[in-house]
Scaffold this motif. Structure first.
Motif, short mmCIF file in Angstrom:
data_model
loop_
_atom_site.label_atom_id
_atom_site.label_comp_id
_atom_site.label_asym_id
_atom_site.label_seq_id
_atom_site.Cartn_x
_atom_site.Cartn_y
_atom_site.Cartn_z
N SER A 95 0.82 -1.21 0.00
CA SER A 95 0.00 0.00 0.00
C SER A 95 0.86 1.26 0.00
O SER A 95 2.05 1.24 0.35
CB SER A 95 -0.91 0.01 1.22
OG SER A 95 -0.15 0.24 2.39
N ALA A 154 0.46 3.69 2.06
CA ALA A 154 0.77 3.95 3.47
C ALA A 154 2.01 3.18 3.90
O ALA A 154 2.89 3.72 4.59
CB ALA A 154 -0.41 3.58 4.35
N HIS A 155 2.10 1.92 3.48
CA HIS A 155 3.26 1.10 3.82
C HIS A 155 4.53 1.72 3.27
O HIS A 155 5.55 1.81 3.98
CB HIS A 155 3.07 -0.33 3.30
CG HIS A 155 4.25 -1.21 3.55
ND1 HIS A 155 4.81 -1.96 2.56
CD2 HIS A 155 4.99 -1.44 4.66
CE1 HIS A 155 5.85 -2.63 3.06
NE2 HIS A 155 5.97 -2.32 4.32
N VAL A 201 5.30 5.15 5.25
CA VAL A 201 5.73 4.92 6.64
C VAL A 201 7.10 4.25 6.67
O VAL A 201 7.95 4.59 7.49
CB VAL A 201 4.67 4.09 7.42
CG1 VAL A 201 5.18 3.69 8.79
CG2 VAL A 201 3.38 4.89 7.53
N THR A 202 7.34 3.32 5.76
CA THR A 202 8.63 2.64 5.72
C THR A 202 9.74 3.60 5.32
O THR A 202 10.83 3.57 5.91
CB THR A 202 8.59 1.42 4.78
OG1 THR A 202 7.54 0.55 5.24
CG2 THR A 202 9.90 0.67 4.78
N ALA A 221 4.43 0.46 13.40
CA ALA A 221 3.53 0.73 12.26
C ALA A 221 4.06 0.06 11.00
O ALA A 221 3.30 -0.53 10.23
CB ALA A 221 3.37 2.22 12.05
N VAL A 222 5.38 0.13 10.79
CA VAL A 222 5.97 -0.54 9.62
C VAL A 222 5.71 -2.04 9.71
O VAL A 222 5.32 -2.68 8.72
CB VAL A 222 7.48 -0.26 9.52
CG1 VAL A 222 8.12 -1.12 8.42
CG2 VAL A 222 7.76 1.20 9.25
N LEU A 240 2.03 -2.80 8.90
CA LEU A 240 1.75 -2.60 7.48
C LEU A 240 2.44 -3.63 6.60
O LEU A 240 1.91 -4.04 5.58
CB LEU A 240 2.16 -1.18 7.06
CG LEU A 240 1.28 -0.07 7.65
CD1 LEU A 240 1.93 1.29 7.41
CD2 LEU A 240 -0.11 -0.10 7.07
N MET A 244 0.43 -6.98 6.52
CA MET A 244 -0.97 -6.94 6.05
C MET A 244 -1.06 -7.48 4.63
O MET A 244 -0.21 -7.42 3.83
CB MET A 244 -1.50 -5.52 6.09
CG MET A 244 -1.69 -5.04 7.53
SD MET A 244 -2.26 -3.34 7.62
CE MET A 244 -3.93 -3.50 7.07
#
Length: 115
Positions: A2, A4-5, A8-9, A108-109, A112, A115
């Motif tokens: 994603s 977001a992934h 954030v990464t 969070a990483v 994500l 998922m």
């Protein structure tokens, strides 16, 4: 993977690499914090290497070796659990937001990435 992934990464890679570099350069704030939480300055190169390896693992995971990225994220989560524990053990709470922030970012990483 994603958006977001990826975002954030990338933020986590930059943040972890940045703090690893600060450790290696023995930045004044790193030395002061280490002394306050009773982590010997002689440990800084090893701790920096762990953070840098984690950042590199996150990047490699983002570039296609997903299991390595997951392992790096898990390792960084454990690392920063230890950092938070060191702050609690030493009763240094005025700057505990920094290791908690790194912990949350790397958690969070990890979420994500799985998922």
């Amino acid at each position: 993977m994603s958006t977001a992934h990826v975002i954030v990464t990338v933020v986590a890679v930059i943040a972890n690499a940045g703090i690893a570099l600060a450790d290696l350069r023995r930045a004044r704030f790193v030395l002061a914090n280490s002394a306050e939480v009773e982590v010997p300055a002689s440990w800084l190169p090893g701790l920096a290497a762990l953070k840098a390896a984690g950042a590199a693992g996150l990047l490699v995971g983002l570039l296609g070796v997903r299991p390595l990225g997951v392992a790096a994220a898990a390792g960084l989560v454990l690392f920063f659990v230890g950092a938070v524990a060191a702050h609690v053990r030493a009763r240094v709470f005025h700057n505990i937001a920094f290791p908690v922030g790194y912990l949350a970012l790397n958690a969070a990483v990890l979420v994500l990435a799985t998922m």
